[in-house]
Every structure is written in structure tokens, then in C-alpha cells.
Scaffold this motif. Structure first.
Motif, PDB file in Angstrom:
ATOM      1  N   ALA A 110      12.195  -4.157  12.495  1.00 25.75           N
ATOM      2  CA  ALA A 110      13.221  -3.069  12.072  1.00 25.75           C
ATOM      3  C   ALA A 110      13.417  -1.786  12.878  1.00 25.75           C
ATOM      4  CB  ALA A 110      12.751  -2.500  10.559  1.00 25.75           C
ATOM      5  N   ALA A 154      13.421 -10.951   8.672  1.00 21.32           N
ATOM      6  CA  ALA A 154      12.187  -9.832   7.690  1.00 21.32           C
ATOM      7  C   ALA A 154      12.857 -10.546   6.061  1.00 21.32           C
ATOM      8  CB  ALA A 154      13.628  -8.567   7.808  1.00 21.32           C
ATOM      9  N   LEU A 174      12.369  -1.004   7.947  1.00 26.05           N
ATOM     10  CA  LEU A 174      13.018  -1.709   7.518  1.00 26.05           C
ATOM     11  C   LEU A 174      14.155  -1.600   6.163  1.00 26.05           C
ATOM     12  CD1 LEU A 174      14.473  -5.121   6.640  1.00 26.05           C
ATOM     13  CD2 LEU A 174      12.574  -4.934   4.897  1.00 26.05           C
TER      14      LEU A 174
END
Ligand SMILES: N[C@@H](CCC(=O)N[C@@H](CS)C(=O)NCC(=O)O)C(=O)O
Length: 200
Positions: free
Chosen positions: A100, A141, A157
Motif C-alpha cells: 500500500a 491488493a 491500504l
């Protein structure tokens, strides 16, 4: 008092603020806004890299970068809170944080290309190189087994996606339905995600 040097739009500073709120540590932290483009900013003495966030401890020692700061805050709160203690959960959470943060870094470098270079000097090739990292990172992700846990990985994230919303008009949302659902659920569970949102 601990002093956090940050700015409202920084995704890394937002990660630290959300961690501090999740750990009930905000009453121990004073936030002092830093202007990273100002050569006279004290930040450049506090963190020689001139980057935010930086956390100044009571004895004057300065912690950077955001990953070190969240590790420290978790330790202050007793440990194993947003950084799981069990290695089977800890390392996936740390890798998700790295992924992230890497998305946010690559997005930020594209913004900086526009901010720091004259239009004629800007490189479309460089921007595309960074955008490739964003897109591959988002794909990874999207495939990540997210289970509703709130830890450094999911907090990072949410902050990276929030930064893409802020600076890239939320274009990521079209092709990443699981991440859209993740962010909606995260915002509902973690009130500080909304209170740290900026619109410009
Ligand atoms: N890896 C660092 C990244 C920090 C970072 O890139 N911060 C940006 C603002 S979001 C910054 O300070 N940029 C100013 C500069 O690069 O001179 C962290 O996790 O703290």
C-alpha cells in the motif's frame, strides 16, 4: 507530549493519525503541520530527508518514516494491537503495508512530477513507469485475502486508496470492486478514516 510533523493530505501522515486514534494515543500527540517545500522548515533539521511524517519524542529523538512511527505507537499501546504479534498475521500485515505504501509512493511521484518540473520537462515515460506500479499494486491488493481486520496493512491500504481518490479522481474504483467494498467497510469500522479525510 509527542509532536507529529505532517500535512493534512499526506497518505503516510494519515496512516499515523489513524493508528494513533485506533490506539487512543491522540491525547499524547500534538500535530504541527509541516511544509515540505519550504527550505527554512525546521522539518529539515528534524528529518534530514525533509519528509513527513516525523514524530518527535519527548527526549528530542525523531522517528521516521511512517513504518517506524506506527511500530513505535503500537509498542506504546502495549504491542500487538495494529501490528499483530503472531508471525502468521504479522508478516502478511507488514507486506500489505509495504504494498500500500508503494502504491502511495508511486502515485505521489506522479503528482511531484507535475508539481516540481516545468511542463516541458515532465516525462510521460516516468509517469507511466510509476502508474504501472500503481496498477500492479492495485491488482495485487484486489486479490489480497482481506478479512475485515484493522491493522497496519489495511490502514495503509485505506490511506493509499484515499490518496488516489484525492489526487486521481477515484479512477481506481472502476476495475477494483473488492477494494471499493473494502474501503466502504473500513470507513464504517474506523471513524478516524472520515475525520482525517481532506478534499484538497
Ligand atoms: N516512506 C515514507 C514516505 C514519506 C513521504 O514520501 N512523504 C511525502 C509527503 S506524503 C514527503 O514528505 N514528501 C516531501 C519530499 O519528498 O520532499 C514514509 O512512509 O513515511
Amino acid at each position: 507530549m509527542l509532536v507529529l510533523r505532517s500535512s493534512p493530505a499526506s497518505p503516510f501522515g494519515r496512516k499515523v493519525k489513524i493508528v494513533a486514534q485506533e490506539l487512543d494515543l491522540m491525547d499524547r500527540i500534538e500535530i504541527v503541520v509541516a511544509d515540505t517545500s519550504d527550505p527554512n522548515e525546521a522539518l529539515r533539521q528534524q528529518n534530514p530527508l525533509g519528509k513527513i511524517p516525523a514524530l518527535i519524542l519527548e527526549d528530542g529523538f525523531v522517528l521516521y518514516d511512517s513504518r517506524v512511527i506506527v511500530d513505535y505507537l503500537d509498542h506504546l499501546a502495549g504491542g500487538g494491537r495494529v501490528l499483530p504479534a503472531d508471525p502468521a498475521r504479522r508478516y502478511p500485515a507488514l507486506v500489505l503495508q509495504s504494498l500500500a505504501d508503494g502504491i502511495a509512493d508511486a502515485a505521489l511521484l506522479q503528482v511531484y512530477e507535475g508539481r516540481w518540473r516545468d511542463e516541458a520537462q515532465q516525462s510521460a515515460t516516468w509517469k507511466a513507469h510509476q502508474q504501472g506500479k500503481v496498477e500492479r499494486g492495485l491488482a495485487a491488493a484486489e486479490a489480497w485475502p482481506l478479512d475485515g481486520s484493522v491493522h497496519v496493512g489495511t490502514i495503509a491500504l485505506a490511506c493509499a486508496l484515499g490518496y488516489l481518490d484525492l489526487r486521481f479522481g477515484g479512477a481506481w474504483r472502476k476495475d477494483h470492486p473488492k477494494l471499493v467494498a473494502f474501503l466502504e467497510d473500513f470507513a464504517a469500522r474506523v471513524p478516524s478514516f472520515e475525520t482525517t479525510r481532506v478534499t484538497a
